[in-house]
Write a protein that holds these residues in place. Structure first.
Motif, PDB file in Angstrom:
ATOM      1  N   ASP A 177      65.798 -16.387  90.416  1.00 27.39           N
ATOM      2  CA  ASP A 177      67.091 -16.243  89.764  1.00 27.39           C
ATOM      3  C   ASP A 177      68.206 -16.944  90.532  1.00 27.39           C
ATOM      4  O   ASP A 177      69.172 -17.427  89.935  1.00 27.39           O
TER       5      ASP A 177
ATOM      6  N   THR B  70      61.521 -23.116  84.238  1.00 27.28           N
ATOM      7  CA  THR B  70      61.489 -21.662  84.250  1.00 27.28           C
ATOM      8  C   THR B  70      61.071 -21.148  85.618  1.00 27.28           C
ATOM      9  O   THR B  70      60.351 -21.818  86.360  1.00 27.28           O
TER      10      THR B  70
ATOM     11  N   ASP C  97      61.843 -14.566  85.025  1.00 24.15           N
ATOM     12  CA  ASP C  97      62.535 -14.257  83.773  1.00 24.15           C
ATOM     13  C   ASP C  97      63.727 -15.161  83.518  1.00 24.15           C
ATOM     14  O   ASP C  97      64.456 -14.971  82.533  1.00 24.15           O
ATOM     15  N   THR C  98      63.960 -16.127  84.400  1.00 17.20           N
ATOM     16  CA  THR C  98      65.103 -17.022  84.250  1.00 17.20           C
ATOM     17  C   THR C  98      64.640 -18.402  83.816  1.00 17.20           C
ATOM     18  O   THR C  98      63.699 -18.957  84.379  1.00 17.20           O
TER      19      THR C  98
ATOM     20  N   TRP D 267      66.305 -22.219  83.150  1.00 16.37           N
ATOM     21  CA  TRP D 267      67.446 -23.119  83.268  1.00 16.37           C
ATOM     22  C   TRP D 267      67.240 -24.314  82.346  1.00 16.37           C
ATOM     23  O   TRP D 267      66.128 -24.811  82.214  1.00 16.37           O
TER      24      TRP D 267
ATOM     25  N   ARG E 115      71.802 -21.181  81.256  1.00 16.55           N
ATOM     26  CA  ARG E 115      70.892 -20.196  81.811  1.00 16.55           C
ATOM     27  C   ARG E 115      70.472 -19.214  80.738  1.00 16.55           C
ATOM     28  O   ARG E 115      71.296 -18.721  79.965  1.00 16.55           O
ATOM     29  N   HIS E 116      69.165 -18.920  80.693  1.00 18.17           N
ATOM     30  CA  HIS E 116      68.613 -17.941  79.759  1.00 18.17           C
ATOM     31  C   HIS E 116      67.847 -16.915  80.580  1.00 18.17           C
ATOM     32  O   HIS E 116      66.956 -17.276  81.364  1.00 18.17           O
ATOM     33  N   THR E 117      68.180 -15.650  80.444  1.00 20.27           N
ATOM     34  CA  THR E 117      67.551 -14.591  81.237  1.00 20.27           C
ATOM     35  C   THR E 117      66.903 -13.566  80.326  1.00 20.27           C
ATOM     36  O   THR E 117      67.470 -13.178  79.313  1.00 20.27           O
TER      37      THR E 117
END
Length: 324
Positions: free
Chosen positions: A24, A301, A304-305, A307, A320-322
Motif C-alpha cells: 500500500d 497491483t 489489495d491496492t 495503481w 489508486r484503487h483499494t
C-alpha cells in the motif's frame, strides 16, 4: 472506483513506461523525459512515499537515455532498466539512493523481474537473458535465433519464470512476426508451447498462481487477445464488452487496460477492467479523466491496492484503487 493521487508537475515531453508496487505504501513509476524534443532524453522515476509521489534523484548519465521497465522486491530493492548509447541501462535503489549497474550488452533492454536482491532477470531484444546473482551478471541464450527477442517477464518464484516476446520470419514484404514463449524451471530455460497462434507477439505476462498465468497476445489489426494457463493448457479468455472500439494494451492477473474510441472519433480514452470470475467489469474513473483523451496507460497491483497511470494533455495522472 479509481481515485486520483496528486503527482508532481512533469514536462509535456514525458513518456510513461512501467509501474511496480510492493504494498500500500510503496510504488514506483518509470518513464522518460525529453521525448521528441531537441534535448537528450533522460530517465524518470516517481516514488510513492506512502503520502505523496516524488521525483527521484537519479545518477547522471552522459548520453541520452530512456527507461522501459521497473520491478521491486521491497522498499529497499528496486530495479529499473532501459537503454543508453546502444547499451542496456540498469538502475538500482537500495533504500537510500539509486546506483548505476553495468550489465553485459544486449541489443535492447525491455523488462526486468526482481525476485530477490540476488535474483534479478532482464530481458530484451535478442536471444539472451541477463541474470544478477547479487555479485555478478550472467548472460544466457534462451532463444534459438538472433531474430527473436523478449519483452515481458513474470514468475511465481525463482524456479518458475515465464518470458515472452516475438521472432521475425521471412524477408522483405514477406516478413512476419511470430510469438515466442520460454519458461525457466529448476533445470534451466526451455522454449514452451504458447497459445495456438501463428502470428503476432506476446506483449504481457502476469502470474496469479502456478496454475493461473495470464498472457496478452497482439496480432496486427486483430488487436490484443487474452489467454490463461491452467497448469495444463492455454485457454482463450473473453474480451471486455465495450461500445465503440477497444484497444487493449496489457494484462495483469485479474485486470486488463487500454484505451477506447467512440464512433467517428480518433480520440483515445482510458479503459480499465477487472475480472469477476466469469466476465470483465469496467472500473470507473473520475468523470474528468473518463472524458479526457489519454495515452500511456498502465497498471500494477500489490495486495489489495492497484495503481494505474495515464497521460493526458494536462499531464501525468496516477490513480489508486483499494479493496475488492
Amino acid at each position: 472506483m479509481f481515485r486520483p493521487v496528486p503527482v508532481p508537475a512533469l514536462p509535456p515531453s514525458t513518456a510513461l513506461a512501467d509501474l511496480t508496487a510492493t504494498g500500500d505504501d510503496h510504488a514506483w513509476l518509470a518513464g522518460t523525459t525529453g521525448v521528441f524534443t531537441s534535448r537528450p532524453s533522460a530517465p524518470l522515476i516517481l516514488r510513492w512515499t506512502g503520502t505523496a509521489w516524488r521525483v527521484e534523484d537519479l545518477p547522471g548519465i552522459a548520453a541520452a537515455a530512456s527507461l522501459a521497465g521497473i520491478s521491486a522486491t521491497g522498499p529497499d530493492d528496486v530495479w529499473a532498466v532501459g537503454n543508453s548509447a546502444g547499451r542496456p541501462l540498469v538502475l538500482h535503489w537500495d533504500g537510500t539512493r539509486w546506483h548505476l549497474r553495468t550489465p553485459p550488452a544486449i541489443p535492447w533492454a525491455k523488462a526486468v523481474l526482481a525476485l530477490a536482491p540476488d535474483d534479478v532477470h532482464v530481458v530484451g531484444a535478442g536471444p539472451d537473458v541477463l541474470h544478477w546473482d547479487g555479485t555478478d551478471w550472467h548472460r544466457t541464450a534462451v532463444l534459438s535465433s538472433d531474430r527473436e527477442g523478449l519483452q515481458t517477464v513474470t514468475a511465481t518464484g525463482p524456479d518458475d519464470i515465464w518470458a515472452g516476446g516475438a521472432g521475425l520470419a521471412g524477408v522483405g514484404p514477406a516478413t512476419y512476426e511470430y510469438p515466442v514463449l520460454v519458461r525457466r524451471t529448476a533445470t534451466g530455460w526451455h522454449e514452451v508451447r504458447g497459445p495456438h497462434v501463428d502470428h503476432g507477439h506476446v506483449t504481457r505476462l502476469a502470474v496469479a498462481t502456478p496454475e493461473d498465468v495470464w498472457l496478452a497476445h497482439v496480432h496486427g489489426s486483430d488487436g490484443l487477445a487474452v489467454h490463461r494457463w491452467d497448469g495444463e493448457r492455454w485457454r482463450p479468455a473473453p474480451l471486455p464488452a465495450e461500445s465503440g472500439r477497444l484497444s487493449l494494451h496489457g494484462v495483469a492477473a485479474g485486470w486488463t487496460w487500454g484505451v477506447r474510441t467512440t464512433r467517428h472519433s480518433f480520440e483515445t480514452h482510458p479503459a480499465f477492467h477487472r475480472w469477476t470470475g466469469t466476465a470483465w467489469q469496467d472500473v470507473p474513473l473520475p468523470d474528468s479523466l473518463a472524458r479526457t483523451p489519454a495515452s500511456h496507460v498502465g497498471l500494477a497491483t500489490a495486495g489489495d491496492t492497484t495503481w494505474a497511470y495515464l497521460k493526458t494533455a494536462a499531464g501525468v495522472h496516477v490513480l489508486r484503487h483499494t479493496g475488492p
